[in-house]
Design a protein around this motif. Structure first.
Motif, PDB file in Angstrom:
ATOM      1  N   ALA A 288      25.330  52.793  25.590  1.00 26.74           N
ATOM      2  CA  ALA A 288      25.486  53.113  24.416  1.00 26.74           C
ATOM      3  C   ALA A 288      26.737  52.302  24.508  1.00 26.74           C
ATOM      4  CB  ALA A 288      26.820  54.242  24.654  1.00 26.74           C
ATOM      5  N   LEU A 289      26.719  50.947  25.571  1.00 22.52           N
ATOM      6  CA  LEU A 289      27.352  49.875  25.779  1.00 22.52           C
ATOM      7  C   LEU A 289      27.380  48.997  26.509  1.00 22.52           C
ATOM      8  CD1 LEU A 289      30.354  48.374  24.017  1.00 22.52           C
ATOM      9  CD2 LEU A 289      31.343  49.073  25.819  1.00 22.52           C
ATOM     10  N   PRO A 290      26.887  47.757  26.461  1.00 20.27           N
ATOM     11  CA  PRO A 290      26.021  47.245  27.602  1.00 20.27           C
ATOM     12  C   PRO A 290      27.349  46.513  28.163  1.00 20.27           C
ATOM     13  CG  PRO A 290      25.272  46.260  25.555  1.00 20.27           C
ATOM     14  CD  PRO A 290      26.161  47.196  24.683  1.00 20.27           C
ATOM     15  N   PRO A 291      27.261  45.827  29.144  1.00 17.66           N
ATOM     16  CA  PRO A 291      28.052  45.259  29.845  1.00 17.66           C
ATOM     17  C   PRO A 291      29.153  44.416  29.353  1.00 17.66           C
ATOM     18  CG  PRO A 291      26.285  45.878  31.268  1.00 17.66           C
ATOM     19  CD  PRO A 291      25.657  45.496  30.491  1.00 17.66           C
ATOM     20  N   THR A 292      30.411  44.658  28.641  1.00 18.73           N
ATOM     21  CA  THR A 292      31.464  43.531  28.669  1.00 18.73           C
ATOM     22  C   THR A 292      32.243  43.679  29.122  1.00 18.73           C
ATOM     23  OG1 THR A 292      32.515  43.627  25.435  1.00 18.73           O
ATOM     24  CG2 THR A 292      31.730  45.722  26.522  1.00 18.73           C
ATOM     25  N   SER A 293      33.542  42.642  28.556  1.00 13.88           N
ATOM     26  CA  SER A 293      34.961  42.786  28.742  1.00 13.88           C
ATOM     27  C   SER A 293      35.295  43.182  28.062  1.00 13.88           C
ATOM     28  CB  SER A 293      35.589  41.391  28.987  1.00 13.88           C
ATOM     29  OG  SER A 293      34.166  40.219  29.691  1.00 13.88           O
TER      30      SER A 293
ATOM     31  N   GLY B 221      37.374  40.960  39.238  1.00  8.91           N
ATOM     32  CA  GLY B 221      36.931  41.556  39.021  1.00  8.91           C
ATOM     33  C   GLY B 221      35.676  42.468  38.974  1.00  8.91           C
ATOM     34  N   ASN B 222      34.884  43.266  38.846  1.00  6.41           N
ATOM     35  CA  ASN B 222      33.810  44.502  39.076  1.00  6.41           C
ATOM     36  C   ASN B 222      33.336  44.152  37.575  1.00  6.41           C
ATOM     37  OD1 ASN B 222      35.169  45.010  42.094  1.00  6.41           O
ATOM     38  ND2 ASN B 222      33.748  44.263  42.149  1.00  6.41           N
ATOM     39  N   LEU B 223      32.226  44.688  37.554  1.00  3.44           N
ATOM     40  CA  LEU B 223      31.217  45.332  36.341  1.00  3.44           C
ATOM     41  C   LEU B 223      31.320  47.288  36.747  1.00  3.44           C
ATOM     42  CD1 LEU B 223      29.612  46.384  34.013  1.00  3.44           C
ATOM     43  CD2 LEU B 223      28.056  45.525  35.182  1.00  3.44           C
ATOM     44  N   VAL B 224      32.055  47.557  36.387  1.00  4.05           N
ATOM     45  CA  VAL B 224      31.826  49.087  36.774  1.00  4.05           C
ATOM     46  C   VAL B 224      31.292  49.852  35.669  1.00  4.05           C
ATOM     47  CG1 VAL B 224      33.433  50.796  36.087  1.00  4.05           C
ATOM     48  CG2 VAL B 224      34.225  49.195  37.113  1.00  4.05           C
ATOM     49  N   LEU B 225      29.691  50.112  35.857  1.00  2.63           N
ATOM     50  CA  LEU B 225      29.396  51.316  34.350  1.00  2.63           C
ATOM     51  C   LEU B 225      29.242  52.257  34.854  1.00  2.63           C
ATOM     52  CD1 LEU B 225      26.581  50.850  33.068  1.00  2.63           C
ATOM     53  CD2 LEU B 225      24.926  50.622  35.057  1.00  2.63           C
ATOM     54  N   PHE B 226      29.516  52.440  34.511  1.00  3.28           N
ATOM     55  CA  PHE B 226      29.759  54.524  34.024  1.00  3.28           C
ATOM     56  C   PHE B 226      28.354  55.061  33.536  1.00  3.28           C
ATOM     57  CE2 PHE B 226      34.298  52.317  32.971  1.00  3.28           C
ATOM     58  CZ  PHE B 226      34.603  53.978  34.034  1.00  3.28           C
ATOM     59  N   VAL B 227      27.656  55.354  33.693  1.00  2.00           N
ATOM     60  CA  VAL B 227      26.637  56.873  33.510  1.00  2.00           C
ATOM     61  C   VAL B 227      27.255  58.106  33.072  1.00  2.00           C
ATOM     62  CG1 VAL B 227      24.227  56.872  34.638  1.00  2.00           C
ATOM     63  CG2 VAL B 227      25.571  55.339  35.183  1.00  2.00           C
ATOM     64  N   VAL B 228      27.544  58.299  32.306  1.00  2.00           N
ATOM     65  CA  VAL B 228      28.047  59.389  31.214  1.00  2.00           C
ATOM     66  C   VAL B 228      27.184  60.462  31.071  1.00  2.00           C
ATOM     67  CG1 VAL B 228      29.525  61.269  30.033  1.00  2.00           C
ATOM     68  CG2 VAL B 228      29.949  58.503  31.336  1.00  2.00           C
ATOM     69  N   ASP B 229      27.083  61.924  31.887  1.00  2.00           N
ATOM     70  CA  ASP B 229      25.945  63.349  31.804  1.00  2.00           C
ATOM     71  C   ASP B 229      26.605  63.847  30.464  1.00  2.00           C
ATOM     72  OD1 ASP B 229      24.998  65.467  30.983  1.00  2.00           O
ATOM     73  OD2 ASP B 229      25.071  65.925  32.708  1.00  2.00           O
ATOM     74  N   ALA B 230      25.558  63.986  28.561  1.00  2.00           N
ATOM     75  CA  ALA B 230      26.552  64.280  27.367  1.00  2.00           C
ATOM     76  C   ALA B 230      25.089  65.563  27.026  1.00  2.00           C
ATOM     77  CB  ALA B 230      26.335  63.137  26.421  1.00  2.00           C
TER      78      ALA B 230
ATOM     79  N   LEU C  53      21.631  47.217  35.643  1.00  2.00           N
ATOM     80  CA  LEU C  53      22.350  46.318  36.882  1.00  2.00           C
ATOM     81  C   LEU C  53      21.315  45.420  36.765  1.00  2.00           C
ATOM     82  CD1 LEU C  53      23.738  49.082  39.122  1.00  2.00           C
ATOM     83  CD2 LEU C  53      25.034  47.400  37.400  1.00  2.00           C
ATOM     84  N   ARG C  54      20.277  45.355  37.208  1.00  2.00           N
ATOM     85  CA  ARG C  54      19.098  44.380  37.437  1.00  2.00           C
ATOM     86  C   ARG C  54      19.242  42.871  36.030  1.00  2.00           C
ATOM     87  NH1 ARG C  54      14.700  41.695  35.567  1.00  2.00           N
ATOM     88  NH2 ARG C  54      14.611  43.429  33.289  1.00  2.00           N
ATOM     89  N   VAL C  55      19.993  43.537  34.859  1.00  2.00           N
ATOM     90  CA  VAL C  55      19.607  42.428  33.937  1.00  2.00           C
ATOM     91  C   VAL C  55      20.643  41.425  34.004  1.00  2.00           C
ATOM     92  CG1 VAL C  55      20.039  41.963  31.612  1.00  2.00           C
ATOM     93  CG2 VAL C  55      18.440  43.677  32.158  1.00  2.00           C
ATOM     94  N   GLU C  56      21.855  42.616  34.021  1.00  2.00           N
ATOM     95  CA  GLU C  56      23.459  41.784  34.799  1.00  2.00           C
ATOM     96  C   GLU C  56      23.603  41.257  36.339  1.00  2.00           C
ATOM     97  OE1 GLU C  56      27.110  41.160  33.144  1.00  2.00           O
ATOM     98  OE2 GLU C  56      25.626  41.886  32.491  1.00  2.00           O
ATOM     99  N   ARG C  57      22.770  41.328  37.135  1.00  2.00           N
ATOM    100  CA  ARG C  57      22.881  40.582  38.317  1.00  2.00           C
ATOM    101  C   ARG C  57      21.796  39.365  37.701  1.00  2.00           C
ATOM    102  NH1 ARG C  57      19.831  43.557  40.845  1.00  2.00           N
ATOM    103  NH2 ARG C  57      22.092  45.213  41.183  1.00  2.00           N
ATOM    104  N   LEU C  58      20.875  39.334  37.039  1.00  2.00           N
ATOM    105  CA  LEU C  58      20.773  38.043  36.480  1.00  2.00           C
ATOM    106  C   LEU C  58      21.717  37.026  35.761  1.00  2.00           C
ATOM    107  CD1 LEU C  58      17.287  39.120  35.458  1.00  2.00           C
ATOM    108  CD2 LEU C  58      17.612  37.562  37.508  1.00  2.00           C
ATOM    109  N   ARG C  59      22.183  37.524  35.048  1.00  2.00           N
ATOM    110  CA  ARG C  59      23.034  36.852  34.264  1.00  2.00           C
ATOM    111  C   ARG C  59      24.429  36.424  34.597  1.00  2.00           C
ATOM    112  NH1 ARG C  59      23.768  41.072  29.181  1.00  2.00           N
ATOM    113  NH2 ARG C  59      21.445  40.643  28.015  1.00  2.00           N
ATOM    114  N   ASP C  60      25.121  37.296  35.306  1.00  2.00           N
ATOM    115  CA  ASP C  60      26.770  37.185  36.135  1.00  2.00           C
ATOM    116  C   ASP C  60      26.432  37.387  37.776  1.00  2.00           C
ATOM    117  OD1 ASP C  60      28.689  36.151  36.944  1.00  2.00           O
ATOM    118  OD2 ASP C  60      30.152  38.287  35.369  1.00  2.00           O
ATOM    119  N   PRO C  61      25.172  36.473  38.499  1.00  4.73           N
ATOM    120  CA  PRO C  61      25.070  37.275  40.042  1.00  4.73           C
ATOM    121  C   PRO C  61      26.488  37.793  40.984  1.00  4.73           C
ATOM    122  CG  PRO C  61      23.793  35.014  39.674  1.00  4.73           C
ATOM    123  CD  PRO C  61      25.267  35.610  37.977  1.00  4.73           C
ATOM    124  N   ALA C  62      27.405  36.411  40.595  1.00  2.93           N
ATOM    125  CA  ALA C  62      28.561  37.228  42.562  1.00  2.93           C
ATOM    126  C   ALA C  62      29.877  37.954  41.345  1.00  2.93           C
ATOM    127  CB  ALA C  62      29.519  35.919  41.590  1.00  2.93           C
ATOM    128  N   ARG C  63      29.489  39.231  40.274  1.00  4.20           N
ATOM    129  CA  ARG C  63      30.381  39.870  40.060  1.00  4.20           C
ATOM    130  C   ARG C  63      28.958  40.916  40.864  1.00  4.20           C
ATOM    131  NH1 ARG C  63      33.668  41.068  36.313  1.00  4.20           N
ATOM    132  NH2 ARG C  63      34.141  39.087  34.977  1.00  4.20           N
TER     133      ARG C  63
END
Length: 663
Positions: free
Chosen positions: A532-537, A479-488, A568-578
C-alpha cells in the motif's frame, strides 16, 4: 555558464513569487518554506530569484563578504583596511542534503591548532551565503542536527564553530529558502515554526496554463540566452522595484490598528509563542513597501496571515497545514479600525497580484516550468472480493512506549534505536579515518605522552604528531524502517475490530513520526498482498493509506509475509544501514491458498533467519482465544502483544523480550 530561467517567466505561482520577493525586500521576514509536489517550479523560482537581488558591496579579499561600510570587527579575515570596497552579485548557495556539518559551518584544522598553535579555519556554506541566499532543496530530508545549525545561524545572524576549546565566529545573515515534497516526509513542528513564511504550490489543472508552461520551458531549453533576453525588461523592472521597496521599508508605519489585527489573528488561530506575531508584522510591513505605500492596511495583514500562519497552527502531525479564510475575515472585521477595509480587492498590482510580474495568458493560481504526469499512479488499490466492506475510520490514537531494534546500528540519525553516530555521548576513541572532526583530547594526550622525550620536547607544550590524534566515537539514536504488515481480511472486519486496529497502527505511526523513522505499509486480504505504501519518510502518506483501507475476503497471511520480506530485501539494497522493525497486525488466522498455515509458518521463518526484529500485534478477541498470533510471533523470532497491552506499561517488558530473543 548555464543561463537560469527568468523569475518573471515563471507561469502562475503567485504566492510563491510574492513570498520570495517579500524576503528579498526584507530578509528579516525569516525566509520561505515551499511545500509542493514535484515539477511545480519550486527550485526554478528560487534559483531565478538570485538574479533579481541588487549587487552587494564587499571588502576585497574577505572570505566572509564583510560590508565595507560596517565591517564585522570579529571577522576571522579582519581587521579590514578602511576605504577599500568592491561590488559583486548576490550569491545563491545551495546546501546538498548529504552535506557534512563541517561543510555547512566550516572546519577548524585541529591538527595544526594542537601541533602549531595556529587557528586555521576553512569557511563553510554559511559564510558563502552571507548577504545572499541559502537554498536547501528537500529540506525535510536534511539531518536534524544540520537543520538545527542552519536555523540557529539564520536566527542569530552568526555562525559559531567550536572544536575542543578552539572557536571561530563570523557573520551569517542570509535569505533562507527551503523546498520540500510532503510525500517524502514532514519537518518537525518546531522547525516549521522557524521559517518565516510557507507556501503550498501545485501544478495547474488548466490546459491553457499547462500549454504555456511547456511552451516557455521548451523555448528556454532551446536557446536560454535568447529566452532570457526576451524577459530582460521585466527582470529589470522587478529588480528596480525591489531596490525601491528596500529604500521605502524604514518609512513604513505599522499602526496600532494593524498591530491589534495581527495580535487578534494569531490569538484566534491559537498559534504558539510570539514568533507568528513578529513575522506577520514584518511581512505586512514588507507588503506595504512592495506596494509603494508607507502605511500598513488590513489587506496587508490578511495577506501576511495567509503566508505566515498555515504552518504554525498544526495540532496533529497528520493534519495538513492550512488556514480557514472565513474565520480570518471574521477576525479582521471584528478588530478593524474605522478606516480599515476588512475585505479588500487590491487588484493586480496589490499584495495578491504576483508583484506586478507579467503573465497575461496565465490564470491567477498554479503553474510550473515543466509538464507533470497526472496523479493517480500511487493510488490505493481496491481489490474486489466476497464480503468486502468500505473503509472504517481509525479510533482515537494513544501514546505508545518505544519499540526498538536490538543491538547497535549505524543508520541515519533518529530517536529510536541505539547506534554509532556523529552526535551523542562519547563512548571511546579510534584513529581518524580521513579528516579529524571530533577530537578525543584525553586519548590524544595519552597516545602522545610516551614519545615526548624521543621527540626532543623541551618546553611546556606537548609535541603532537598525526599518528597521536584520536577521533571520539559516539553513541546516539538512529531512525529505523518500521514496516507495518496489516491484516485487512474479513475476519478482522467481522468483529468490528478494524477501527481499533487502525487506531493502534496510527498511534505507532505517530511514534514513528516523532522518532524520524521511515515507514512502509503492506496489507493482505482476499487472494493477495499489496504494498500500500513503499518505504518512505512520509508518515502522513502512510496514515492516509491506512485511513482508506477497506476490509473483506480471506486471509492470505503467507502472501503478506512474503511481500513484506521482498520489500525488506529491496530496501536493504537501497539503504543498507537502516535496520528494520516489522510490526505484523493480525489475529493470526491463515485461510488463503493451499496449506495456508504451514506456508505462513515457512514465510515467517525467513524473518527469523535474517535476524529481523519483529512484533505481532494480536487482534484476536472474544472469550475463546486460539493463540495463533503468539504462534506466529514464535516463528518470526519476535514477540506478541495484544491491542490492550499496546496501551499499557507491559510494552516495556515487550521490548526486553524482543532484545532477549535476539541475543
Amino acid at each position: 555558464m548555464i543561463t537560469p530561467f527568468p523569475f518573471t517567466a515563471v507561469v502562475g505561482q503567485d504566492d510563491l513569487r510574492l513570498a520570495l520577493l517579500l524576503n528579498a525586500v526584507s530578509p528579516a521576514v525569516g525566509g520561505v518554506l515551499v511545500r509542493g509536489e514535484k515539477g511545480t517550479a519550486k527550485s526554478t523560482a528560487v534559483r531565478a530569484l538570485s538574479a533579481l537581488l541588487p549587487e552587494v558591496a564587499v571588502v576585497p579579499g574577505c572570505r566572509f563578504s564583510c560590508d565595507p561600510d560596517a565591517a564585522d570587527p570579529a571577522c576571522p579575515d579582519g581587521p579590514h583596511e578602511a576605504g577599500t570596497r568592491a561590488q559583486r552579485p548576490a550569491r545563491m548557495v545551495e546546501l546538498p542534503v548529504g552535506a557534512s556539518e563541517d561543510r555547512l559551518v566550516g572546519a577548524l584544522d585541529i591538527e595544526r591548532a594542537l601541533a602549531e598553535g595556529v587557528k586555521a579555519f576553512e569557511p563553510g556554506l554559511l559564510a558563502d551565503a552571507h548577504r545572499g541566499i541559502l537554498y536547501v532543496d528537500e529540506v525535510n530530508l536534511l539531518h536534524d542536527h544540520l537543520v538545527d545549525l542552519l536555523l540557529d545561524a539564520a536566527a542569530m545572524g552568526a555562525s559559531y564553530v567550536e572544536r575542543e576549546g578552539v572557536s571561530v565566529r563570523h557573520a551569517a545573515r542570509f535569505l533562507l529558502v527551503g523546498t520540500m515534497n510532503p510525500e517524502e516526509g514532514e519537518l518537525r513542528p518546531q522547525l516549521l515554526d522557524r521559517f518565516g513564511l510557507t507556501v503550498e504550490v501545485t501544478a495547474s489543472r488548466e490546459p491553457d496554463q499547462r500549454v504555456e508552461v511547456v511552451r516557455r520551458r521548451l523555448a528556454h531549453d532551446d536557446d536560454p540566452a535568447a529566452f532570457a533576453a526576451r524577459w530582460a525588461d521585466e527582470e529589470a523592472a522587478v529588480r528596480q522595484r525591489i531596490v525601491a521597496a528596500r529604500k521605502l521599508l524604514p518609512s513604513v508605519r505599522l499602526g496600532d490598528g494593524a498591530l491589534r489585527q495581527i495580535a487578534a489573528t494569531c490569538a484566534a488561530f491559537e498559534v504558539d509563542g510570539m514568533r507568528a506575531d513578529i513575522v506577520m508584522a514584518r511581512t505586512a510591513t514588507a507588503l506595504a513597501a512592495w506596494a509603494g505605500r508607507t502605511d500598513v492596511l488590513a489587506e496587508d495583514v490578511r495577506q501576511a496571515a495567509l503566508l505566515a500562519l498555515p504552518h504554525r497552527r498544526r495540532r496533529n502531525p497528520f493534519d495538513a497545514p492550512g488556514l480557514d479564510e472565513d474565520k480570518l475575515d471574521e477576525t479582521l472585521e471584528e478588530f478593524a479600525g474605522p478606516d480599515d477595509d476588512p475585505d479588500p480587492d487590491p487588484g493586480p498590482d496589490g499584495p495578491g497580484g504576483g508583484g506586478g510580474q507579467p503573465a497575461p495568458d496565465a490564470p491567477p493560481r498554479g503553474g510550473d516550468t515543466g509538464a507533470r504526469p497526472e496523479a493517480g499512479e500511487d493510488g490505493e488499490p481496491q481489490p474486489s472480493g466476497a464480503g468486502e466492506q468500505s473503509a472504517v475510520g481509525a479510533a482515537e490514537p494513544f501514546r505508545t512506549k518505544v519499540l526498538s531494534v536490538p543491538g547497535l546500528g549505524e543508520g541515519s540519525a533518529g530517536r529510536r534505536s541505539r547506534a554509532r553516530t556523529e552526535h551523542g555521548r562519547t563512548t571511546g576513541a579510534r584513529r581518524p579515518r580521513g579528516a579529524l572532526t571530533r577530537l578525543h583530547l584525553a586519548a590524544t594526550v595519552q597516545a602522545a605522552a610516551p614519545h615526548q622525550r624521543a621527540r626532543g620536547r623541551s618546553g611546556p607544550g606537548l609535541v603532537v604528531r598525526r599518528d597521536d590524534l584520536r577521533q571520539a566515537t559516539r553513541e546516539g539514536r538512529e531512525g529505523n524502517l518500521v514496516l507495518f504488515v496489516v491484516d485487512a481480511s474479513g475476519s478482522m472486519a467481522a468483529r468490528q475490530r478494524m477501527s481499533a486496529v487502525k487506531g493502534a497502527v496510527l498511534s505507532l505511526l505517530l511514534d514513528a513520526y516523532q522518532r524520524r523513522d521511515k515507514v512502509g505499509l503492506v496489507t493482505f486480504r482476499g487472494a493477495a498482498a499489496d504494498v500500500a505504501l513503499p518505504p518512505t519518510s512520509s508518515v502522513d502518506a502512510a496514515a492516509a493509506r491506512l485511513e482508506s483501507l477497506p476490509t473483506g475476503g480471506r486471509t492470505p497471511l503467507a502472501a503478506g509475509l512474503l511481500k513484506a520480506h521482498e520489500v525488506l530485501r529491496v530496501e536493504r539494497l537501497r539503504d543498507p544501514a537502516r535496520r528494520p522493525l516489522v510490526v505484523v497486525v493480525t489475529d493470526g488466522r491463515a485461510t488463503g491458498g493451499p496449506e495456508p498455515v504451514a506456508l505462513a509458518a515457512r514465510a515467517a521463518r525467513l524473518f527469523a533467519a535474517d535476524g529481523v526484529a519483529s512484533v505481532v500485534v494480536d487482534c484476536e478477541s472474544g472469550p475463546v482465544r486460539l493463540g495463533l498470533a503468539a504462534q506466529l510471533a514464535g516463528e518470526l523470532g519476535g514477540t506478541a502483544v495484544t491491542l490492550d497491552e499496546l496501551r499499557a506499561d507491559a510494552i516495556a517488558g515487550l521490548v526486553k523480550d524482543v532484545r532477549r530473543r535476539a541475543a
